[in-house]
Motif scaffolding. Structure first.
Motif, mmCIF file in Angstrom:
data_model
loop_
_atom_site.group_PDB
_atom_site.id
_atom_site.type_symbol
_atom_site.label_atom_id
_atom_site.label_comp_id
_atom_site.label_asym_id
_atom_site.label_seq_id
_atom_site.Cartn_x
_atom_site.Cartn_y
_atom_site.Cartn_z
ATOM 1 N N LEU B 79 0.881 -1.226 -0.033
ATOM 2 C CA LEU B 79 -0.154 -0.059 -0.076
ATOM 3 C C LEU B 79 0.708 1.303 0.222
ATOM 4 O O LEU B 79 0.739 2.093 -0.682
ATOM 5 C CB LEU B 79 -1.034 0.159 1.384
ATOM 6 C CG LEU B 79 -1.916 1.205 1.304
ATOM 7 C CD1 LEU B 79 -2.848 1.367 0.242
ATOM 8 C CD2 LEU B 79 -2.402 1.017 2.578
ATOM 9 N N ILE B 80 1.911 1.253 0.978
ATOM 10 C CA ILE B 80 2.923 2.323 0.795
ATOM 11 C C ILE B 80 3.472 2.623 -0.339
ATOM 12 O O ILE B 80 3.710 3.781 -0.959
ATOM 13 C CB ILE B 80 4.016 2.311 2.083
ATOM 14 C CG1 ILE B 80 3.301 2.311 3.394
ATOM 15 C CG2 ILE B 80 4.765 3.488 1.923
ATOM 16 C CD1 ILE B 80 4.045 2.078 4.535
ATOM 17 N N ALA B 81 3.873 1.491 -0.924
ATOM 18 C CA ALA B 81 4.393 1.595 -2.357
ATOM 19 C C ALA B 81 3.610 2.140 -3.554
ATOM 20 O O ALA B 81 4.060 3.058 -4.241
ATOM 21 C CB ALA B 81 5.078 0.251 -2.638
ATOM 22 N N LEU B 83 1.201 4.211 -2.898
ATOM 23 C CA LEU B 83 1.088 5.733 -2.560
ATOM 24 C C LEU B 83 2.318 6.324 -2.889
ATOM 25 O O LEU B 83 2.247 7.682 -3.625
ATOM 26 C CB LEU B 83 0.659 5.937 -1.250
ATOM 27 C CG LEU B 83 -0.578 5.355 -0.590
ATOM 28 C CD1 LEU B 83 -0.550 5.423 1.089
ATOM 29 C CD2 LEU B 83 -1.710 5.986 -0.995
ATOM 30 N N PHE B 84 3.398 6.165 -2.849
ATOM 31 C CA PHE B 84 4.714 6.640 -3.350
ATOM 32 C C PHE B 84 4.721 6.601 -4.784
ATOM 33 O O PHE B 84 5.115 7.619 -5.086
ATOM 34 C CB PHE B 84 5.871 5.860 -2.922
ATOM 35 C CG PHE B 84 6.292 6.170 -1.473
ATOM 36 C CD1 PHE B 84 7.591 5.476 -1.045
ATOM 37 C CD2 PHE B 84 5.618 6.530 -0.669
ATOM 38 C CE1 PHE B 84 8.096 5.919 0.324
ATOM 39 C CE2 PHE B 84 6.102 6.945 0.853
ATOM 40 C CZ PHE B 84 7.251 6.485 1.151
ATOM 41 N N ALA B 85 4.187 5.313 -5.284
ATOM 42 C CA ALA B 85 4.463 5.444 -6.728
ATOM 43 C C ALA B 85 3.486 6.618 -7.421
ATOM 44 O O ALA B 85 3.876 7.307 -8.201
ATOM 45 C CB ALA B 85 3.999 4.192 -7.283
ATOM 46 N N VAL B 87 2.636 9.546 -5.878
ATOM 47 C CA VAL B 87 3.268 10.810 -5.717
ATOM 48 C C VAL B 87 4.429 11.108 -6.781
ATOM 49 O O VAL B 87 4.541 12.038 -7.242
ATOM 50 C CB VAL B 87 3.663 10.876 -4.047
ATOM 51 C CG1 VAL B 87 4.601 12.182 -3.971
ATOM 52 C CG2 VAL B 87 2.555 10.773 -3.292
ATOM 53 N N GLY B 88 5.282 9.956 -6.830
ATOM 54 C CA GLY B 88 6.561 10.245 -7.872
ATOM 55 C C GLY B 88 6.118 10.188 -9.105
ATOM 56 O O GLY B 88 6.693 11.066 -9.701
ATOM 57 N N MET B 89 4.939 9.668 -9.528
ATOM 58 C CA MET B 89 4.898 9.708 -11.089
ATOM 59 C C MET B 89 3.803 10.868 -11.595
ATOM 60 O O MET B 89 3.952 10.966 -12.635
ATOM 61 C CB MET B 89 3.767 8.309 -11.625
ATOM 62 C CG MET B 89 4.679 7.163 -11.226
ATOM 63 S SD MET B 89 3.650 5.641 -11.618
ATOM 64 C CE MET B 89 3.317 5.555 -13.266
ATOM 65 N N SER B 97 9.348 7.040 -14.653
ATOM 66 C CA SER B 97 9.226 6.437 -13.206
ATOM 67 C C SER B 97 9.193 4.976 -13.314
ATOM 68 O O SER B 97 9.345 4.315 -12.404
ATOM 69 C CB SER B 97 7.817 7.157 -12.950
ATOM 70 O OG SER B 97 6.698 6.890 -14.120
ATOM 71 N N LEU B 101 11.086 2.576 -10.919
ATOM 72 C CA LEU B 101 10.272 1.653 -10.081
ATOM 73 C C LEU B 101 10.826 0.070 -10.192
ATOM 74 O O LEU B 101 10.822 -0.732 -9.355
ATOM 75 C CB LEU B 101 8.654 1.865 -10.333
ATOM 76 C CG LEU B 101 7.801 2.860 -9.848
ATOM 77 C CD1 LEU B 101 6.694 2.862 -10.554
ATOM 78 C CD2 LEU B 101 7.830 2.655 -8.190
#
Lengths: 140, 156
Positions: B79-81, B83-85, B87-89, B97, B101
């Motif tokens: 789940l955190i991954a 959310l990070f993806a 935000v980053g993308m 990206s 990843l």
């Protein structure tokens, strides 16, 4: 900063797949799927209620979208079994290669509303490089 | 061995399909609600499958002591991954990206394998480098390298 966030995201995905593979030594694959989805659901509900303070809305998407749960469970099951048997890096690399092939097909025909991007033969040598990497991972 | 290679390939097919379905879900319901459908359905279906199979280790609380706690964190990591993806993308090119990843993913997988095996196999490092390099080259050859970040694309 964005690169770091993306790299952390990728690392966490890799860790998730690896942990699921290790868990296969203790639980059956459906129990692993239950642990993964239940823990993620609880955390996400906390984020929605406590951080975003939004209402939950699950209706209104096209009907085929509601197959996503079946996909998700099958994903966890297949990755857990494969990771335990052949290792995390090898199973991930094979999965990535498969994703690239199916992405080529989706892009070529423009399925799922993506822009059409016809497959070009000049991509074949690139796929050979990836195949060479996969063979090294599988047989080393 | 062949069975698990095929399973990994099927996993890749389903990952792409899952991404497309998730994308449609987030377009229709928003990011968090769209993601939540996946987890709710997955929980219900997994629970049914566990009961149907009849083999349940999780109901025996003394069995939990045998399980290394870190291995139970997979769902949280995922789940955190996600959310990070997202935000980053939002701010960088999709192709860039994608490569970052995947490099992170393969690197983490190799690291865990090395810890479990207790040794580093140089040919595996070369294999990962070739796969990552191939993915990067494909983004350029296919013309995806110039595609804009997701925040610059219109959402239906």
């Amino acid at each position: 900063m964005n690169t770091l966030i993306l790299l952390l995201g990728g690392i966490l995905i890799g860790l998730m797949i690896s942990m699921n593979g290790l868990l296969a030594a203790y639980l059956n694959v459906f129990e692993i799927s239950l642990v993964v989805h239940l823990s993620g659901m609880i955390l996400l509900l906390m984020i929605i209620w406590l951080v975003q303070r939004k209402r939950i809305r699950l209706r209104g998407a096209p009907k085929y979208v509601y197959l996503v749960g079946v996909c998700g469970v099958t994903l966890v099951v297949t990755s857990s079994m494969a990771t335990l048997a052949i290792g995390a890096a090898t199973s991930m690399a094979l999965s990535i290669a498969s994703q690239m092939i199916i992405s080529c097909v989706i892009d070529h025909f423009g399925w799922f509303h993506v822009p059409v991007n016809k497959f070009r033969l000049r991509r074949i040598p690139v796929f050979c490089v990836i195949l060479a990497g996969l063979l090294l991972l599988i047989y080393s | 061995m062949l069975l698990f290679v095929i399973l990994s390939l099927v996993n890749g097919l389903l990952t792409t399909l899952n991404k497309m379905l998730n994308l449609e879900a987030t377009h229709s319901l928003g990011t968090t609600n769209g993601t939540l459908i996946n987890y709710i359905e997955g929980t219900i279906l997994s629970l049914i499958a566990v009961f149907v199979m009849g083999k349940m280790h999780l109901i025996y609380f003394d069995y939990w002591g045998h399980i290394p706690p870190i291995t139970l964190m997979g769902g949280i990591f995922g789940l955190i991954a996600t959310l990070f993806a997202m935000v980053g993308m939002a701010k960088v090119r999709i192709s860039y990206s994608t490569v970052i990843l995947l490099v992170g993913q393969l690197g983490a997988g190799f690291f865990v394998d090395a810890i479990i095996a207790g040794k580093v196999i140089p040919l595996k490092i070369l294999g990962i480098i070739l796969v990552a390099f191939g993915i990067f080259l494909d983004q350029i050859v296919s013309g995806k390298w110039k595609q804009k970040a997701s925040s610059e694309n219109s959402v239906k």
